[in-house]
Design a protein around this motif. Structure first.
Motif, PDB file in Angstrom:
ATOM      1  N   TYR A  91       0.858  -1.184   0.000  1.00  0.00           N
ATOM      2  CA  TYR A  91       0.000   0.000   0.000  1.00  0.00           C
ATOM      3  C   TYR A  91       0.896   1.237   0.000  1.00  0.00           C
ATOM      4  N   PRO A  92       0.511   2.280  -0.718  1.00  0.00           N
ATOM      5  CA  PRO A  92      -0.844   2.527  -1.238  1.00  0.00           C
ATOM      6  C   PRO A  92      -1.088   2.093  -2.671  1.00  0.00           C
TER       7      PRO A  92
ATOM      8  N   ARG B 119      -2.448   1.156   8.085  1.00  0.00           N
ATOM      9  CA  ARG B 119      -2.499   2.098   6.964  1.00  0.00           C
ATOM     10  C   ARG B 119      -2.836   3.506   7.445  1.00  0.00           C
TER      11      ARG B 119
ATOM     12  N   GLY C 254       0.975   4.495   7.663  1.00  0.00           N
ATOM     13  CA  GLY C 254       1.060   4.914   6.259  1.00  0.00           C
ATOM     14  C   GLY C 254       1.563   6.335   6.086  1.00  0.00           C
TER      15      GLY C 254
END
Length: 784
Positions: free
Chosen positions: A205-206, A355, A359
């Motif tokens: 991710y992302p 996330r 993130g």
């Protein structure tokens, strides 16, 4: 023609039922039993039942005897067999046992004790497959077998079967299912078995890359000097190139961790030896199946200086999961691998939270779709006086049970202290210490502790009848205990719990001398303790000696600010016949501090305002560090003491400073005043700071030996149990053990249980069990 009868035909066939207890589920025990029984020519079956393994075996008596002997002697390496019972059936074997030997599905019931296996580092066989281009699991980040792989972090309950793990959602492909059912295969009943066709997969991710592309994207970010979050065995980790100063600074910023050293993962032992001076004990710890972080003296090398922040030790460890092996093999460089969290918060285990929280402070999140049920940080160990010493007991060690010297008549929950928190569940003669939680100083960490406790009680299938807790009423753990009825609460003094933990781990039975050196713990007299000599059993203790007292000027402020603690000794050291350090000789300290702070602190000390007294070895270390100009403010717990030890290590051996032991109110007291007076005098005379620091360590070792000698003269006891966070100091611990052994004592230091507050809950459990056993008349021999 003469007929020849086989041995089975000439010997009477018997049926025996075996029940095997210990850590025997999730470690390949049933496949081992199958192979052993087949080799012995037995028929029957084996199954998991509750927390034990049950075996029905039929054959001739010699074959059964051979099987019984080899059942323990040849058990899988990761198994820990604590007991085997066998009963002969009353009916003929032919009536109840079919031909052949079978591995059956699990059954409920069985033993009330349930030993959950710890997570196991990737074994050599799986590692070979991981890097074999011809193997169907080539570069598969989740390869495992009965000898390795995730266990405690994926188990939802016992018996240990696939459907009771987070792997239950992954349906085995025909190839994996065939291995799982094949008794000759090492994946026979390996519950997390998987492959690229049917198991978990990586995601980045992302941008959304999957599988090998996700791994490639993560590695590209690291090569470019980036920081990534990686979903490990027990939770998310922050990872960067350990040779890149900018990347390491970014990790520190992401964690809010200004100065505390960071752990470094390296590809192999040779690389570890290039970064750290590893003794034989260190290498044994490094390569053990637990794969802990090993603290050892740092060598000059390629690591970014921000990794260790000027301290002489480095924490190194080896890859323990296939994903880590891939990262280290592909990147061919040391990596900072540290828990994915902000300072003072629990490690992230949820994918959405990763996330959301990690993130934004990283260049990407390398995740996968196998859930983590239990949060497990990496364990930390070091060698002290040639012996292993656990600093943080977590992944690889927890939840393996430990014995109790006195069995608990009823289940007990011990809630530990506040810092480096753990809990312990005691049931009968065994204790399960929960994983390292962190410091219970905020609601988020406290909630993580409660979730971990709830899961442990569910998996253990136990409902505690009593709760043991620290005396300090403001600890969040004590407040949790306050929810229980008063008659079900057992309060345990902090330092009694410390020394009892060491004694219990080593199986001490009779009375022992306890030496507890740590930061602070509430004493029976309302003052704060931390430099204590005790005569103890598991039911009681008597304080025989202590360190001299000084005021904690500003309370908690003095803990965070060693310079404030130094002012406490300069202006308010306990009057024991000799004056403390001369303020004129401490002029360097006073000149560094704001005049107003010095003036206000002196008034507070003189008037006794918010300046509680403490007899603390840890606070004495803080004061000396400040008086020597080494550390005025702790950015993290224990920083001043760690930097003082670092200065001492750079200098080497030296003679002790001035010191004395006096008698006060029926106790032997180490008077720190002469020591501190020489510290400031030596600094004023221009002696090397490292030499003074080294001499201070030798002073405490010499004083400890004399305090124990005086205590032994009074009591006749020659076993000394050492505990408390100060004994994480390798230099001091080695010097104290050496001095005690030279004086003829048996000196014991915590090895499997941390000497810091991470061991408090185990000590509380041992004490509570002994007190309950004594109260109901079923006490074991604990000397008191």
């Amino acid at each position: 023609m003469t007929s020849v009868r086989t041995r089975e035909e000439t010997d009477e066939i018997e049926l025996w039922r075996f029940e095997v207890r210990g850590t025997v589920q999730g470690v390949g025990f049933r496949p081992f039993v199958y192979r052993l029984a087949t080799a012995c020519g037995l028929r029957g079956d084996v199954r998991n039942s509750g927390g034990i393994v049950v075996i029905n075996a039929a054959g001739a008596r010699p074959a059964l005897d051979d099987f019984a002997a080899r059942l323990v002697a040849e058990a899988p390496r990761q198994a820990s067999v604590t007991g085997v019972t066998s009963v002969a059936a009353s009916r003929p074997a032919e009536a109840v046992v079919p031909a052949g030997f079978a591995v059956l599905g699990s059954a409920s019931g069985g033993s009330p004790t349930r030993d959950v296996p710890p997570d196991l580092a990737t074994c050599a066989d799986c590692l070979g497959e991981l890097f074999d281009p011809g193997d169907r699991r080539y570069r598969y980040p989740f390869v495992n077998c009965t000898a390795c792989g995730p266990r405690a972090t994926i188990i939802a309950g016992l018996p240990y079967d696939r459907e009771r793990t987070t792997m239950g959602a992954f349906v085995m492909c025909p190839a994996c299912a065939a291995e799982y059912r094949d008794p000759a295969d090492r994946r026979f009943h390996a519950e997390p078995v998987a492959c690229p066709a049917c198991g978990p997969s990586l995601a980045w991710y992302p941008s959304g890359e999957q599988g090998e592309d996700a791994l490639a994207a993560a590695e590209a970010a690291l090569r470019d000097g980036g920081v990534i979050a990686v979903k490990g065995i027990g939770g998310y980790q922050l990872v960067c190139d350990a040779t890149d100063p900018g990347a390491v600074e970014r990790v520190r910023a992401a964690k809010g961790r200004e100065g505390k050293p960071l752990a470094v993962m390296v590809p192999d032992v040779a690389y570890a030896c290039a970064l750290a001076a590893l003794a034989v004990t260190d290498v044994g710890l490094l390569t053990s199946p637990a794969r802990p972080i090993v603290l050892a003296p740092r060598r000059r090398g390629t690591l970014a200086p921000q990794v260790c922040d000027g301290l002489p030790d480095v924490g190194v460890f080896l890859p323990y999961s296939p994903l880590h092996h891939l990262l280290l093999r592909d990147l061919a460089r040391p990596l900072v691998v540290t828990s994915g969290n902000r300072a003072d918060s629990p490690m992230v285990i949820d994918d959405d939270a990763a996330r959301r929280l990690l993130g934004p402070v990283t260049d990407g999140v390398l995740s996968h779709d196998r859930p983590v049920l239990a949060r497990y940080d990496d364990s930390v160990v070091r060698a002290v006086a040639g012996r292993p010493s656990t600093v943080r007991r977590a992944r690889g060690y927890v939840p393996a049970p430990l014995p109790l010297p006195v069995a608990a008549p009823e289940p007990i929950l011990a809630l530990g202290a506040q810092l480096k928190h753990t809990f312990t569940v005691a049931n009968g003669g065994r204790a399960v210490v929960g994983p390292h939680t962190g410091d219970l100083e905020n609601a988020e960490t406290f909630a993580a502790f409660e979730r971990s406790l709830e899961r442990c009680l569910r998996v253990e299938d136990v409902q505690p009848a009593y709760v043991a807790h620290d005396l300090h009423p403001e600890y969040l753990s004590s407040k949790h205990a306050a929810r229980w009825p008063a008659g079900r609460r057992i309060a345990v003094q902090h330092h009694h719990a410390h020394v009892a933990a060491t004694a219990a781990e080593h199986g001490v039975r009779g009375p022992f001398l306890g030496v507890a050196y740590d930061g602070l713990g509430l004493g029976d007299d309302g003052t704060f303790w931390g430099g204590e000599i005790m005569l103890a059993t598991y039911t009681a203790y008597r304080r025989l000696g202590r360190f001299s007292r000084a005021p904690l000027c500003g309370g908690a402020v003095a803990v965070r600010r060693p310079a404030r603690m130094a002012l406490g000794y300069v202006f308010g050291a306990e009057p024991l016949g000799e004056s403390g350090p001369d303020p004129e000789l401490a002029a360097d300290l006073l000149a560094r501090l704001p005049r107003r702070e010095v003036a206000v602190a002196r008034r507070m000390i003189d008037r006794g305002v918010n300046s509680p007294l403490a007899s603390s070895a840890g606070r004495l270390f803080d004061a000396v560090a400040a008086l020597l100009g080494i550390c005025d403010d702790n950015r993290y717990e224990g920083e001043a003491a760690m930097r003082l030890e670092a200065a001492a290590m750079r200098h080497g051996d030296t003679d002790p400073l001035a010191w004395r032991v006096v008698r006060r109110d029926g106790q032997w007291v180490y008077d720190a005043a002469p020591t501190l007076r020489e510290v400031v005098q030596a600094r004023a005379d221009g002696r090397p700071i490292g030499g003074i620091a080294a001499a201070f360590h030798q002073t405490l070792a010499a004083a400890t030996a004399v305090l124990c000698e005086r205590a032994a003269t009074e009591t006749g006891v020659g076993t000394v149990c050492l505990s408390g966070g100060v004994f994480q100091n390798r230099t001091l611990a080695t010097a104290v053990v050496t001095a005690l052994e030279r004086a003829g004592f048996t000196a014991l230091l915590g090895e499997r249980i941390p000497v810091n507050d991470g061991g408090i809950s185990y000590g509380q459990a041992a004490i509570a069990a002994a007190r309950l056993a004594a109260a109901d008349g079923s006490r074991g021999p604990d000397g008191g």
